[in-house]
Write an enzyme that holds these catalytic residues in place. Structure first.
Site, short mmCIF file in Angstrom:
data_model
loop_
_atom_site.label_atom_id
_atom_site.label_comp_id
_atom_site.label_asym_id
_atom_site.label_seq_id
_atom_site.Cartn_x
_atom_site.Cartn_y
_atom_site.Cartn_z
N HIS A 86 0.89 -78.67 -9.85
CA HIS A 86 1.77 -79.68 -9.58
C HIS A 86 1.04 -80.83 -8.71
CE1 HIS A 86 3.15 -78.55 -5.55
NE2 HIS A 86 2.72 -77.28 -5.83
N ASP A 88 2.78 -83.33 -7.54
CA ASP A 88 4.00 -83.72 -6.52
C ASP A 88 3.27 -83.12 -5.19
OD1 ASP A 88 4.87 -81.46 -7.47
OD2 ASP A 88 6.90 -82.01 -6.72
N ASP A 119 -1.73 -77.85 -1.33
CA ASP A 119 -0.52 -77.64 -2.23
C ASP A 119 -0.25 -78.87 -2.88
OD1 ASP A 119 1.84 -76.87 -3.14
OD2 ASP A 119 3.02 -76.86 -1.37
N GLU A 153 7.60 -80.04 -9.22
CA GLU A 153 7.66 -78.66 -8.48
C GLU A 153 8.36 -78.83 -7.20
OE1 GLU A 153 6.72 -74.85 -6.58
OE2 GLU A 153 6.21 -76.71 -5.72
N GLU A 154 8.14 -79.46 -6.34
CA GLU A 154 8.55 -79.39 -4.97
C GLU A 154 10.21 -79.61 -4.80
OE1 GLU A 154 6.83 -77.93 -2.97
OE2 GLU A 154 4.63 -78.49 -2.86
N ASP A 180 -1.88 -71.97 -6.69
CA ASP A 180 -0.69 -72.57 -6.03
C ASP A 180 -0.22 -71.57 -4.90
OD1 ASP A 180 0.89 -74.60 -4.96
OD2 ASP A 180 2.47 -74.27 -6.69
N THR A 314 31.67 -87.74 25.13
CA THR A 314 32.68 -86.53 24.99
C THR A 314 33.51 -86.94 23.82
OG1 THR A 314 33.82 -87.92 26.43
CG2 THR A 314 33.06 -86.10 27.54
N ARG A 327 16.25 -66.81 -0.23
CA ARG A 327 15.19 -66.41 -1.15
C ARG A 327 15.39 -65.14 -1.93
NH1 ARG A 327 10.95 -70.30 -1.57
NH2 ARG A 327 11.27 -71.72 0.11
N SER A 398 8.22 -69.81 -3.71
CA SER A 398 8.66 -69.71 -5.03
C SER A 398 7.78 -70.90 -5.72
CB SER A 398 10.27 -70.16 -5.06
OG SER A 398 10.87 -69.29 -4.23
N1 BES Z 1 3.03 -73.57 -3.58
C1 BES Z 1 4.34 -73.37 -3.15
C2 BES Z 1 4.86 -71.96 -3.42
C3 BES Z 1 4.33 -70.95 -2.14
C4 BES Z 1 4.96 -70.93 -1.09
C5 BES Z 1 3.41 -69.99 -2.85
C6 BES Z 1 4.41 -70.27 -0.29
C7 BES Z 1 2.98 -69.47 -1.79
C8 BES Z 1 3.36 -69.42 -0.37
C9 BES Z 1 5.29 -74.24 -4.04
O1 BES Z 1 4.61 -75.63 -3.86
C10 BES Z 1 6.56 -74.69 -3.06
O2 BES Z 1 6.55 -74.98 -2.05
N2 BES Z 1 7.47 -74.15 -3.98
C11 BES Z 1 9.02 -74.32 -3.31
C12 BES Z 1 9.90 -74.27 -4.28
C13 BES Z 1 11.28 -74.89 -4.47
C14 BES Z 1 11.08 -76.28 -3.72
C15 BES Z 1 11.85 -74.74 -5.47
C16 BES Z 1 9.25 -73.45 -2.08
O3 BES Z 1 8.98 -72.14 -2.17
O4 BES Z 1 9.92 -73.92 -1.20
MN MN Z 2 2.64 -75.57 -4.61
MN MN Z 3 4.89 -76.62 -2.07
#
Ligand code: BES
Ligand code: MN
Ligand code: MN
Length: 456
Positions: A86, A88, A119, A153-154, A180, A314, A327, A398
């Site tokens: 990704h 973004d 990332d 993705e984010e 990632d 107040t 999660r 995720s």
């Molecule tokens: N690269 C991360 C996923 C990740 C997080 C891998 C921690 C390993 C350890 C990805 O860019 C990410 O941040 N995913 C989000 C997804 C969400 C916004 C749907 C996440 O995990 O919060």
């Molecule tokens: Mn990522």
């Molecule tokens: Mn991320």
């Protein structure tokens, strides 16, 4: 492979220079103010693909941010690798904590600092560089390669999910390759075979039509900040989520997995210290790695209510708001858990406040079989690229599309991340280790080579 390896050694500095240009683009997907930058970034990615030598690079518009697709199909009969990533990035606040600007990439001590360095822009780039090295040195690739690089993705990959479902033929491949995720430890390459899923909510409570004088009205009406705090606090007690049915579909850890987790070099004490946490906290009966990788959790991501300015006021706030998320782990289904959660909230919410529940993005949990040949090829490739055998890990984070690849395209994802645990992803001073960057390029090049050999 010698020629490929020497090409990547000779081009080290250019890779870093290219990546820095990539990192200067503030492609923050959650902020519509940056839509122009995000679109420009998509075209930059297509250019990177073309420069790596792939014949086709196309930017697909979506109702959200564009999806970039690329393809090199010159190895008929050989497997096809679909590289996903990704372009973004997350927002950059709090800005004042950055030592150098989030979009002014800066190298300090062999680390490249910028939003998106780890990332995921730096991790996408390794695959472009690997493809380029093969093509420049041999005029061909050991396998067919497709690139699928998204810009949402984010924010939950909403339009990518639809794109995948409607472009099954275009995306046909034997295996998905993704970088990632992070290594378990600096210098210890890791293959990630499990991700948690996610559901995310905004909860709004209203206790009165307007803020009220806390002297005149205190004691007569419910305080929504108080009610919200009580509701949240009762939803996780002693590390256990109290939503009825929440744990019903959780796949228990196997004895083998628990044993493997224990063998990884990990210390609670060191971990707490690195996080700056006075002490760790979580579900009883599970280790820290088990809690973060293989157990579900409920978290409050933010709370907003009432007076928080200088001095004292107040007042009884009229409204209170919280962002919360869960999660999830295999085999919890996001839609099913969402129903249970909403039912639970309605049950515990008192009649003294009005509640609005808004569901936001999410993704399904995922776990892969580690003995799959493509995962074994990834392990060998890491060993060649980093001179060290990888360990197998899961992650608490995720990547929503990974489950979509499994469910809709029936393709396994191989997660060869080269981040580090203290990379500050989503936080100020995000960084990429430039040693890992180079090791990642070599590992990706070896992976393509090994996948090509497998078919002969
Ligand atoms: N690269 C991360 C996923 C990740 C997080 C891998 C921690 C390993 C350890 C990805 O860019 C990410 O941040 N995913 C989000 C997804 C969400 C916004 C749907 C996440 O995990 O919060
Ligand atoms: Mn990522
Ligand atoms: Mn991320």
């Amino acid at each position: 492979m010698e020629k490929v390896v020497s090409f990547s050694r000779q081009n080290k500095d250019r890779y870093v220079a290219d990546l820095m240009e990539f990192l200067k683009i503030p492609s923050i997907s959650s902020s519509s103010q940056h839509n122009g930058d995000t679109e420009r970034c998509a075209h930059f990615v297509a250019d990177l693909m073309r420069r790596s030598g792939v014949k086709r690079a196309e930017v697909f518009k979506t109702p959200g941010h564009p999806i970039v697709f690329g393809e090199w199909d010159g190895a008929p009969g050989r497997p096809t690798i679909l590289v996903y990533g990704h372009y973004d990035v997350q927002p950059v606040d709090p800005l004042n904590l950055w030592e150098s600007g989030p979009f002014e990439p800066t190298i300090r001590d062999g680390q490249l600092y910028a939003r998106g360095s780890a990332d995921d822009k730096g991790q996408i780039y390794i695959h472009f560089a690997a493809v380029e090295a093969h093509l420049k040195q041999h005029g061909t690739l050991p396998v067919n390669v497709k690139f699928l690089i998204e810009g949402e993705e984010e924010v939950g990959s909403e339009h990518l999910d639809k794109f995948v479902a409607s472009h099954k033929e275009l995306l046909k491949a034997d295996v998905v390759l993704i970088s990632d995720t992070a290594m378990f430890q600096r210098g210890l390459p890791s293959i990630c075979y499990g991700l948690r899923g996610l559901i995310y909510y905004q909860i709004d409570l209203r206790g009165s039509g307007t803020d009220l004088h806390s002297g005149s009205f205190g004691g007569a009406v419910a305080n929504p900040a108080f009610v919200l705090a009580e509701m949240l606090a009762s939803t996780k007690v002693g590390g256990r989520v109290t939503i009825p049915g929440f744990y019903k579909d959780v796949k228990p850890l196997t004895a083998r997995e628990r044993k493997e987790f224990k063998r990884l070099p990990f210390s609670d004490k060191k971990y707490a210290k690195e996080l700056g946490a006075p002490a760790l906290s979580g579900e009883k009966g599970y280790s820290t790695l088990e809690r973060t990788w293989a157990r579900p959790t409920f978290e409050v991501n933010g709370i907003l209510s009432g007076f928080t300015g200088e001095g004292a006021k107040t007042v009884i706030p009229a409204v209170a708001m919280a962002k919360v998320s869960m999660r999830l782990v295999p085999n919890q289904e996001p839609d099913k858990i969402a129903k249970l959660f909403e039912k639970h909230l309605r049950k515990i919410c008192p009649k003294t406040v009005e509640m609005t529940i808004t569901r936001m993005h999410g993704g399904e949990p995922w776990v892969a079989p580690i003995d799959h040949p493509a995962i074994q090829a990834a392990a060998k490739a890491f060993e060649k690229g980093f001179g060290k055998r990888p360990v197998y890990t899961r992650e608490g984070g995720s990547i929503p599309v990974v489950a979509t690849f499994a469910d809709v395209l029936k393709i396994l994802s191989v997660l060869m991340g080269i981040g580090v645990p203290d990379e500050n992803a989503h936080a100020p001073n995000e960084k990429l280790d430039l040693g890992n960057f180079q090791g990642g390029i070599l590992s990706s090049a070896h992976f393509l080579d090994l996948m090509g050999q497998g078919s002969r």
